[in-house]
Each structure stands twice: as C-alpha cells, then as structure tokens.
Motif scaffolding. Structure first.
Motif, PDB file in Angstrom:
ATOM      1  N   THR A 376      26.990 -67.699 -79.875  1.00 34.45           N
ATOM      2  CA  THR A 376      26.075 -68.838 -79.798  1.00 34.45           C
ATOM      3  C   THR A 376      26.018 -69.541 -81.143  1.00 34.45           C
ATOM      4  N   ASP A 377      25.573 -70.785 -81.117  1.00 37.56           N
ATOM      5  CA  ASP A 377      25.553 -71.582 -82.336  1.00 37.56           C
ATOM      6  C   ASP A 377      24.548 -71.057 -83.361  1.00 37.56           C
ATOM      7  N   ALA A 378      23.400 -70.638 -82.897  1.00 36.10           N
ATOM      8  CA  ALA A 378      22.337 -70.226 -83.823  1.00 36.10           C
ATOM      9  C   ALA A 378      21.853 -68.832 -83.458  1.00 36.10           C
ATOM     10  N   SER A 383      16.634 -61.114 -87.829  1.00 36.20           N
ATOM     11  CA  SER A 383      17.484 -59.923 -87.875  1.00 36.20           C
ATOM     12  C   SER A 383      18.915 -60.256 -87.479  1.00 36.20           C
ATOM     13  N   GLU A 384      19.068 -61.097 -86.464  1.00 36.24           N
ATOM     14  CA  GLU A 384      20.419 -61.486 -86.059  1.00 36.24           C
ATOM     15  C   GLU A 384      21.074 -62.365 -87.123  1.00 36.24           C
ATOM     16  N   TYR A 385      20.277 -63.179 -87.786  1.00 33.69           N
ATOM     17  CA  TYR A 385      20.818 -63.992 -88.878  1.00 33.69           C
ATOM     18  C   TYR A 385      21.381 -63.100 -89.978  1.00 33.69           C
ATOM     19  N   HIS A 386      20.621 -62.060 -90.350  1.00 35.18           N
ATOM     20  CA  HIS A 386      21.096 -61.127 -91.367  1.00 35.18           C
ATOM     21  C   HIS A 386      22.331 -60.372 -90.884  1.00 35.18           C
ATOM     22  N   ILE A 391      28.136 -59.375 -91.178  1.00 39.42           N
ATOM     23  CA  ILE A 391      29.432 -59.365 -90.503  1.00 39.42           C
ATOM     24  C   ILE A 391      30.392 -60.330 -91.185  1.00 39.42           C
ATOM     25  N   SER A 392      29.903 -61.508 -91.560  1.00 40.86           N
ATOM     26  CA  SER A 392      30.756 -62.507 -92.214  1.00 40.86           C
ATOM     27  C   SER A 392      31.275 -61.984 -93.548  1.00 40.86           C
ATOM     28  N   GLY A 393      30.424 -61.255 -94.286  1.00 42.31           N
ATOM     29  CA  GLY A 393      30.863 -60.688 -95.559  1.00 42.31           C
ATOM     30  C   GLY A 393      31.898 -59.592 -95.375  1.00 42.31           C
ATOM     31  N   LEU A 394      31.719 -58.778 -94.341  1.00 47.83           N
ATOM     32  CA  LEU A 394      32.664 -57.698 -94.076  1.00 47.83           C
ATOM     33  C   LEU A 394      33.977 -58.205 -93.498  1.00 47.83           C
ATOM     34  N   PHE A 417      20.251 -56.977 -94.069  1.00 53.18           N
ATOM     35  CA  PHE A 417      20.271 -56.423 -92.710  1.00 53.18           C
ATOM     36  C   PHE A 417      19.690 -55.009 -92.690  1.00 53.18           C
ATOM     37  N   PHE A 418      19.851 -54.282 -93.791  1.00 53.62           N
ATOM     38  CA  PHE A 418      19.352 -52.911 -93.866  1.00 53.62           C
ATOM     39  C   PHE A 418      18.048 -52.809 -94.657  1.00 53.62           C
ATOM     40  N   LYS A 419      17.406 -53.928 -94.915  1.00 57.58           N
ATOM     41  CA  LYS A 419      16.171 -53.916 -95.708  1.00 57.58           C
ATOM     42  C   LYS A 419      15.112 -53.033 -95.053  1.00 57.58           C
TER      43      LYS A 419
END
Length: 460
Positions: A376-378, A383-386, A391-394, A417-419
C-alpha cells in the motif's frame, strides 16, 4: 513405533507396528536427481556392539565435558534425561532411540521424531537427523555436513539448537537434537488471518531471530539460509533457528565502540566509511563482566561482534531470500544475513516476499534490478512506518550501505521499530499464541512436511 528395513528391490520400507500398512521410499542410490535424495538404511546396519570399550568411555567423558562447557544447556531437562538414562552409562547409539515418524527431509539428510528407550526417562522426544555418508560423497557435499556438525557443537544459546548426542551407524551419521513441537513460521503464517502476522508478532519473531544472528556472527558464523521454514517454534512459543549446512565459518573480533565512532545508519557513505577505533576485548574470559573497566564504560557504548572481513563466492541460499550480490554472482559477506532479515520481516508482515517472480530466474533479476515496493502507498500505523523504514535499511542493494553491514546487530537493535524492547530479557516476553499448541510436547507437523518447500540451492 516404526520398523525400518530394505526390500529386495532396494526400497526403504517404513512399517507402522500394528497398522498393517507400509510406506515406501525409493533408495536415493538409484538416482542422482536434485529432487531425489531419500536416505535408505537397513535395520541391521544400526546394530552396534553393546560392550564398553576405551573409545566408548572416552566419548562418554567428552559428552560430559561438552555439557559442562555449555552453561546455558547444563540444566536442560532433555540433557538431564540422557544423563539419567541407562544408555549414558555407555556410548549412545541408534539402539537407544525408537523412531516415531519422519518429520523432515533435506538435500543431504532426513529427520525423524524419536523417543528415548529404557530407563525412567523413556518416551522423551528428540529429533534425529540421519545423513547417508555415501550419498554425501557422491554429491560432493561432505564439507557441508561437517560444517553443520562443527557449528552445532559450538552453539549454546536459547534460540539455537542443542546437540544432545552424535554417533555413527554403518555408513550413516546420526545427530540427536532438540525437537520443536510448534512447527515453523512458514506454516504458522499460513494459519494467521490473511496469512500474515500482526506487527507486534512480527516484531517479536524478528527480535529473537536478530538475537540469534548476533550470537552466530559473534562466533564468526554467517548463516546464509534465513527463511521462515528454518525458524522453528518450541513448545513455549519461542523460536529456534535451524539448518547450518550452508553457513560460512569465519572470524569475528568482539569490540566495544565509543559513541565518538558511532554513526547514524541512515547517514551518508562518507560518514560510514570513516575509520573507527574499536576497543577490542576477549569475550572468552570468565572474568570479563566482573572487570571494573568494563563496568565503568558509558552506557551508550555498543558491543560489536561482526565478521566484516568474511568473503565467499559460493552461490548459496534460497532464491527469494538471497542478497543482490549473491544473485549477481559477486562475492559476499556478513551483509547477506541482514538482507535476509529484511526479507523475513517483510514476509511476516505482508504475507509474501518483495521480489518473488514467476520463476527462480525472474526472482533473481528482480532482486538485482527491481526497486523495493510495499503493498500500500501509506503505512496504517506508526509501528508499520517504523517497520518499513527498517526493512528499507536492511534491503539496501548496496551491501556497504546496508543496515547491519558495519556493526551488525548493534545497529539493527537501535532502530525505532524495536523501541522499548529489552533484548536482554526477550526470553521473558510472552510469545504470540501458537494455534493448537499447549505447554506439553506434541508430535505436530514440522516445517519439513510442507507440500512445496522453499528449497535452498548451492552452486560452488
């Protein structure tokens, strides 16, 4: 109970006692095709002498020393069961276990659910991996089996398998290890609504896999085969990473890095490439964490143990999970495990892998050339944003800029994401519910019983 024997036409017959039915497996010796690797063996080939010899006594002492050298597993109930069994008074053999059923098959082995025979601990469940050494020699994969056995002897971690015993029977090598009654994350994902895990469940499984990868990398082991099929679930709901025959053994120098040399994972390559001055220390000494010097270190210093110098040109992995450098035929190193972690998290959350194509060749092309996209676009939540950011970094196609490639788990753990997650106490976190599971061990289907497994490949 299962009885195993070979028929006159060289078929492996597994007969269930009292059922009157037989299951037939064609011997792998008659075929060298990639999808025919059944291990055949005869009942008689496992009959070993019961007399105790100096060699048997020496191996028993080695087993006892091995347990004493693994503090995490020293109080393991399954270990204690073997110690209390009559079988441990001599060398363990195939005769000390009864096979229940086959629960798995791989490229070079078969895995059976088995029970301990005799003594007060009889009936306790284990998994037995049986490898035909003759087939290994014909397939030129002896080194793979030796690598896996070497690694399993090193492991002592709550999220990695325990090697309970090993023995030879004729031309077969048998390894007895922990049995996970919860199945694997691939089969469990298909039982979830919309065939995907919630963000919180995905976060939990990703965190435990991350801790397991950190431990492996600390030992200099690059896993190279992360996928949901290889993440098993114990009866308590926590995970166990398995299968190490594709792993690469290297060296890692543990170090504590000062904040002065810690850069933002999203920073420019010039910052990432600046020289760092780590403070090396031995992770072997029993007095390590009693040292006043270590106790007075700043709390924001990072423990780094990443095999950054390891390189390999082997073309190994599972197609949907291989990194771009592997798919394009270039040499690779530790960064392939962090790419695979990104694919793993993506599949847990979205129910599919991001670069899967209609064929293996198309999948490899997508991995190299296709940009990362989300369903999806957004994102639907913070939590999904993080999760998408992680994922983008990995999944950075450049291994030198990939999150985790420089400082490994030390960088990945600090992602938002793991905060709020205490990795040191992750074993105390209540796992997500496993459908149909209870606290007792059950002989449920394992990851190997999928009709269409995601088979790994290797070209050396």
């Amino acid at each position: 109970m299962l009885e195993l024997y070979r028929s006159s036409d060289d078929q492996l017959i597994i007969s269930e006692e009292g059922s009157g039915s037989n299951t037939y497996y064609t011997s792998s010796k008659s075929s060298m095709s990639s999808d025919s690797h059944c291990t055949s063996f005869s009942r008689l080939s496992f009959d070993l002498p019961s007399s105790s010899s100096p060699e048997d006594q020496q191996q028993q002492q080695q087993q006892q020393r091995q347990i004493s050298l693994k503090p995490h597993r020293s109080s393991d109930s399954s270990f204690q069961a073997l110690l209390r069994s009559a079988a441990f008074s001599r060398r363990l053999s195939f005769r000390d276990f009864s096979l229940v059923r086959q629960i798995g098959s791989g490229d070079i082995s078969r895995v059976y659910l088995c029970r301990l025979r005799g003594g007060p601990e009889r009936g306790r469940l284990y998994a037995m991996k049986v490898v035909d050494n003759e087939i290994l020699a014909m397939k030129k994969k002896i080194q793979r089996a030796e690598t896996e056995r070497k690694i399993m002897k090193m492991l002592d971690h709550p999220f990695l398998p325990t090697l309970y015993a090993e023995f030879e029977a004729s031309h077969f090598s048998c390894v007895v290890m922990e049995y996970c009654s919860g199945g694997d994350l691939h089969s469990l994902r298909h039982k979830q609504p919309h065939k995907r895990f919630s963000i919180s469940s995905s976060r939990f499984y990703a965190a435990e896999v991350l801790v397991a990868l950190e431990y492996l990398h600390m030992l200099g082991i690059i896993y190279r085969d992360l996928k949901p099929e290889n993440v098993l679930v114990r009866s308590d709901g926590h995970i166990m990473l398995t299968d190490f025959d594709l792993s690469l053994c290297s060296d890692a120098i543990p170090a504590v890095e000062s904040p002065d040399f810690i850069s933002d994972p999203s920073s420019s390559p010039s910052l990432d490439s600046q020289p760092r001055t780590p403070t090396p220390f031995s992770c072997i000494s029993n007095r390590l964490f009693r040292s006043r010097k270590i106790q007075t270190l700043s709390t924001n210093r990072l423990f780094v143990a990443e095999p950054v110098s390891a390189r390999s040109c082997s073309f190994v992995g599972t197609h949907e999970y291989v990194a771009p450098e592997v798919a394009s035929g270039r040499s690779h190193g530790n960064a392939v495990d962090w790419w695979a972690l990104g694919i793993f998290i993506y599949e847990m959350i979205y129910g599919r892998t991001p670069f899967a194509g209609p064929s293996n060749e198309a999948t490899l092309r997508n991995i190299v050339k296709k940009p990362l996209a989300f369903p999806t676009d957004a994102p639907n939540s913070l939590s999904e944003y993080h999760a998408r950011n992680l994922i983008s970094g990995l999944l950075n196609k450049d291994p030198n800029r990939r999150l985790g490639s420089k400082r490994g788990a030390a960088d990945v753990k600090t992602h938002p994401f793991f905060k709020g997650l205490n990795f040191a106490l992750i074993r105390s976190v209540t796992p997500p519910g496993v459908p149909g599971m209870s606290g007792k061990q059950k002989t449920t289907a394992s990851r190997h019983e999928r009709k269409q497994p995601a088979a790994p490949f290797d070209f050396f």
